[in-house]
Design a protein around this motif. Structure first.
Motif, short mmCIF file in Angstrom:
data_model
loop_
_atom_site.label_atom_id
_atom_site.label_comp_id
_atom_site.label_asym_id
_atom_site.label_seq_id
_atom_site.Cartn_x
_atom_site.Cartn_y
_atom_site.Cartn_z
N VAL A 1 0.82 -1.21 0.00
CA VAL A 1 0.00 0.00 0.00
C VAL A 1 0.86 1.27 0.00
O VAL A 1 0.52 2.26 -0.67
N ILE A 2 2.00 1.26 0.72
CA ILE A 2 2.80 2.49 0.84
C ILE A 2 3.40 2.91 -0.51
O ILE A 2 3.24 4.07 -0.92
N PRO A 3 4.06 2.01 -1.26
CA PRO A 3 4.59 2.44 -2.57
C PRO A 3 3.50 2.94 -3.52
O PRO A 3 3.70 3.93 -4.23
N ILE A 4 2.34 2.28 -3.52
CA ILE A 4 1.27 2.68 -4.45
C ILE A 4 0.73 4.06 -4.07
O ILE A 4 0.55 4.94 -4.92
N LEU A 5 0.48 4.29 -2.77
CA LEU A 5 -0.03 5.59 -2.35
C LEU A 5 1.02 6.69 -2.49
O LEU A 5 0.69 7.84 -2.79
N ALA A 6 2.30 6.33 -2.30
CA ALA A 6 3.37 7.32 -2.47
C ALA A 6 3.43 7.79 -3.92
O ALA A 6 3.66 8.98 -4.20
N ILE B 1 -6.13 12.73 2.21
CA ILE B 1 -6.54 11.39 2.63
C ILE B 1 -5.36 10.42 2.61
O ILE B 1 -5.24 9.54 3.46
N ILE B 2 -4.42 10.61 1.68
CA ILE B 2 -3.22 9.74 1.66
C ILE B 2 -2.36 10.01 2.90
O ILE B 2 -1.88 9.06 3.54
N LEU B 3 -2.17 11.28 3.24
CA LEU B 3 -1.38 11.60 4.43
C LEU B 3 -2.05 11.03 5.69
O LEU B 3 -1.38 10.56 6.61
N ALA B 4 -3.40 11.03 5.69
CA ALA B 4 -4.13 10.46 6.84
C ALA B 4 -3.91 8.94 6.93
O ALA B 4 -3.78 8.39 8.03
N VAL B 5 -3.85 8.26 5.78
CA VAL B 5 -3.55 6.82 5.77
C VAL B 5 -2.15 6.59 6.32
O VAL B 5 -1.93 5.73 7.18
N PHE B 6 -1.17 7.36 5.82
CA PHE B 6 0.22 7.21 6.27
C PHE B 6 0.32 7.42 7.78
O PHE B 6 1.02 6.69 8.48
N ARG B 7 -0.39 8.42 8.28
CA ARG B 7 -0.34 8.67 9.73
C ARG B 7 -0.89 7.47 10.51
O ARG B 7 -0.30 7.03 11.50
N ASN C 1 6.64 14.17 9.17
CA ASN C 1 8.02 14.68 9.09
C ASN C 1 8.82 14.26 10.30
O ASN C 1 9.94 13.76 10.20
N GLN C 2 8.23 14.46 11.46
CA GLN C 2 8.91 14.14 12.73
C GLN C 2 9.22 12.64 12.81
O GLN C 2 10.35 12.24 13.12
N LYS C 3 8.23 11.81 12.49
CA LYS C 3 8.41 10.36 12.60
C LYS C 3 9.40 9.83 11.56
O LYS C 3 10.24 8.97 11.87
N LEU C 4 9.30 10.33 10.34
CA LEU C 4 10.17 9.82 9.28
C LEU C 4 11.62 10.27 9.48
O LEU C 4 12.56 9.51 9.25
N VAL D 1 10.08 6.38 3.83
CA VAL D 1 11.35 7.06 3.51
C VAL D 1 11.87 6.58 2.15
O VAL D 1 12.26 7.37 1.29
N GLN D 2 11.83 5.26 1.96
CA GLN D 2 12.35 4.70 0.70
C GLN D 2 11.50 5.09 -0.50
O GLN D 2 11.99 5.15 -1.62
N CYS D 3 10.22 5.35 -0.25
CA CYS D 3 9.33 5.77 -1.35
C CYS D 3 9.33 7.29 -1.53
O CYS D 3 8.45 7.86 -2.16
N LYS D 4 10.32 7.94 -0.91
CA LYS D 4 10.56 9.37 -1.09
C LYS D 4 9.41 10.26 -0.60
O LYS D 4 9.13 11.31 -1.16
N VAL D 5 8.74 9.79 0.47
CA VAL D 5 7.65 10.58 1.05
C VAL D 5 8.19 11.85 1.71
O VAL D 5 7.55 12.91 1.66
N LEU D 6 9.39 11.77 2.31
CA LEU D 6 9.97 12.96 2.94
C LEU D 6 10.14 14.10 1.94
O LEU D 6 9.89 15.27 2.25
N LYS D 7 10.56 13.75 0.74
CA LYS D 7 10.73 14.76 -0.31
C LYS D 7 9.39 15.42 -0.64
O LYS D 7 9.29 16.64 -0.79
N GLN D 8 8.32 14.60 -0.71
CA GLN D 8 6.99 15.13 -0.98
C GLN D 8 6.55 16.06 0.14
O GLN D 8 5.96 17.11 -0.12
#
Length: 479
Positions: free
Chosen positions: A256-261, A275-281, A330-333, A301-308
């Motif tokens: 789910v994480i790579p697809i949503l990223a 809604i995607i950020l809410a899923v990640f949280r 941001n804090q958690k990643l 992190v590997q799916c480059k969510v921090l960059k987004q």
């Protein structure tokens, strides 16, 4: 079953543009319903042809002409007659246009007051019948409007009633919804998704949906080309599922994480981003196993969510929920990056199935220290690597997986036997004939490591050959 789901609204907040009443966006179903409402039915003709009884005629004429308060009074006085008449009409009238009109009347009646779903349940209980039978039968009709309006009514009775839907009927209905989602060019996709959004707010229904392979279906559709409204609705379904800690823990096994990223990086709609950020949280907050939360962080992190997240921070966002979720993520990643061991990073990459030449693969130190760890959890990571050799079409994934299998064999004394037992040797050898030269080259190296004992000598020889050009596919392998 008891109505333990009544507190669900306290658990799952409504997002600004997602109300439980399912009226947020104008769907094809709603547009057609508006049109059908204007085409009044001639109930007199049904009475004259003796297709309906005098009793049913009297009730339906009174109901059809009543305004809100009058209808409320009528229902209080003729509660049982209401269910009886509607079900008689659905059972005896065959004309599609009239069935459509009757279903809209039922849907509007329920929409006005949710407690009215009990009218149908009380009637069914008196007759010792299931409330679902007449409605589930209508799902077999060929008319798209009829089946989707019926589906909407079923969702309301299932979610707004005091009792939950029985397992066999629930399984049938959720399977039907799943198949409708998979239907090519389904013009009623929004309506199907809205029914699912309602159903999955109830904890017991979530597990039933997972049991019919629902998560894989949602992700397969999200991986294809769909409009942002459907994207939003299906991600909303995933979001609701993640409120259950057990499901939040299992979720990334479905990738789910790579697809949503990927959707997050392409999306231009704020509601989809939110809604995607809410899923990640939820994927970080809800799991009870801290290790799973950590793995989810690494995957993000590997799916480059921090960059987004940094891109979003540069925009002026008015939505407080988004700003809060961005800060949390941001804090958690960032914290997970600090704690990240090279093996954690490697394991998460393998589990994602998205292999690339990240530094760990080519690090001799990494393989010396961690080769034996690929045996953990019944060779979990090795099995994934071997599965990728069999299933992936991506030359980069095949190249990296072949290389890793070779390095495992090189650094783990019994590696050769383990790979053979897991069926990896045969798959690597098949890649010697792959159309991509990089895949052939990495497969050749891996086969040589599998078959030749003196790899250090072999490595020097290969380096010599590399300076003279990539070895040909037919290079002899010495046993």
């Amino acid at each position: 079953m008891t109505a333990s789901h009544k507190s669900i609204k306290d658990i799952i907040p409504a997002l600004p543009d997602e109300r439980i009443d399912m009226l947020a966006a104008t769907s094809v179903l709603q547009q057609q319903a508006t049109e059908i409402r204007t085409q009044r039915v001639n109930w007199q003709s049904y009475l004259q042809s003796q297709m309906i009884s005098q009793e049913d005629y009297s009730f339906i004429v009174a109901f059809d002409s009543a305004d809100g308060p009058t209808r409320d009074t009528l229902l209080k006085k003729s509660r049982n007659q209401c269910a009886k008449t509607f079900l008689n009409l659905l059972g005896h009238v065959s004309k599609d246009q009239t069935i459509q009109y009757i279903l809209i009347m039922i849907d509007d009646m329920l929409q006005e007051d949710r407690s009215r779903v009990e009218i149908f349940k009380e009637h069914a209980a008196k007759k010792r019948e299931t409330v679902w039978g007449p409605f589930l039968n209508l799902l077999n009709r060929p008319d798209g409007f009829i089946v989707n309006m019926t589906s909407r009514i079923i969702a309301k009775i299932a979610c707004w009633g005091r009792d939950l839907m029985e397992q066999s009927d629930l399984h049938f209905y959720l399977t039907w919804l799943k198949e409708q989602l998979k239907k090519n060019n389904n013009e009623y996709m929004q309506s199907v998704a809205r029914c699912l959004q309602m159903m999955l707010r109830i904890n017991e229904y979530r597990f039933a949906f997972v049991a019919v392979d629902g998560i894989s279906t949602l992700l397969a559709i999200l991986s294809s080309r769909i409009n942002f409204q459907i994207q939003y609705q299906l991600v909303f379904c995933l979001w609701v599922l993640t409120f259950n800690p057990l499901l939040a823990e299992k979720m990334n096994k479905f990738n789910v994480i790579p697809i949503l990223a990927d959707i997050l990086s392409d999306s231009v709609k704020e509601k989809v981003t939110r809604i995607i950020l809410a899923v990640f949280r939820n994927l970080i907050e809800k799991p009870q196993d801290a290790q799973v939360s950590k793995e989810h962080c690494i995957a993000m992190v590997q799916c480059k969510v921090l960059k987004q997240l940094s891109i979003f921070e540069q925009r002026k966002l008015d939505d407080e929920d988004i700003v809060e979720d961005i800060d949390f993520l941001n804090q958690k990643l960032q914290a997970s990056v600090q704690d990240l061991s090279s093996f954690d990073e490697y394991a998460t990459e393998i589990k994602s199935g998205r292999l690339e030449w990240s530094p760990v693969h080519k690090s001799a130190k990494f393989w010396r220290e961690n080769a034996s760890r690929l045996n953990e959890k019944n060779y979990e990571l090795l099995r994934i690597l071997i599965h990728l050799l069999e299933s992936s079409k991506d030359p980069l994934v095949l190249s990296v997986a072949s290389f890793d299998i070779g390095e495992y064999v090189r650094h783990y004394p019994r590696g050769k036997d383990v790979i053979e037992q897991l069926g990896g040797k045969q798959l690597v050898m098949q890649l010697l004939a792959h159309e991509d030269p990089n895949v052939r080259y990495e497969a050749l190296l891996a086969v040589q490591k599998l078959m030749v004992h003196n790899w250090e000598y072999l490595g020097k020889q290969l380096k010599k050959e590399e300076t003279q050009g990539t070895p040909a596919q037919g290079t002899a392998v010495k046993a």
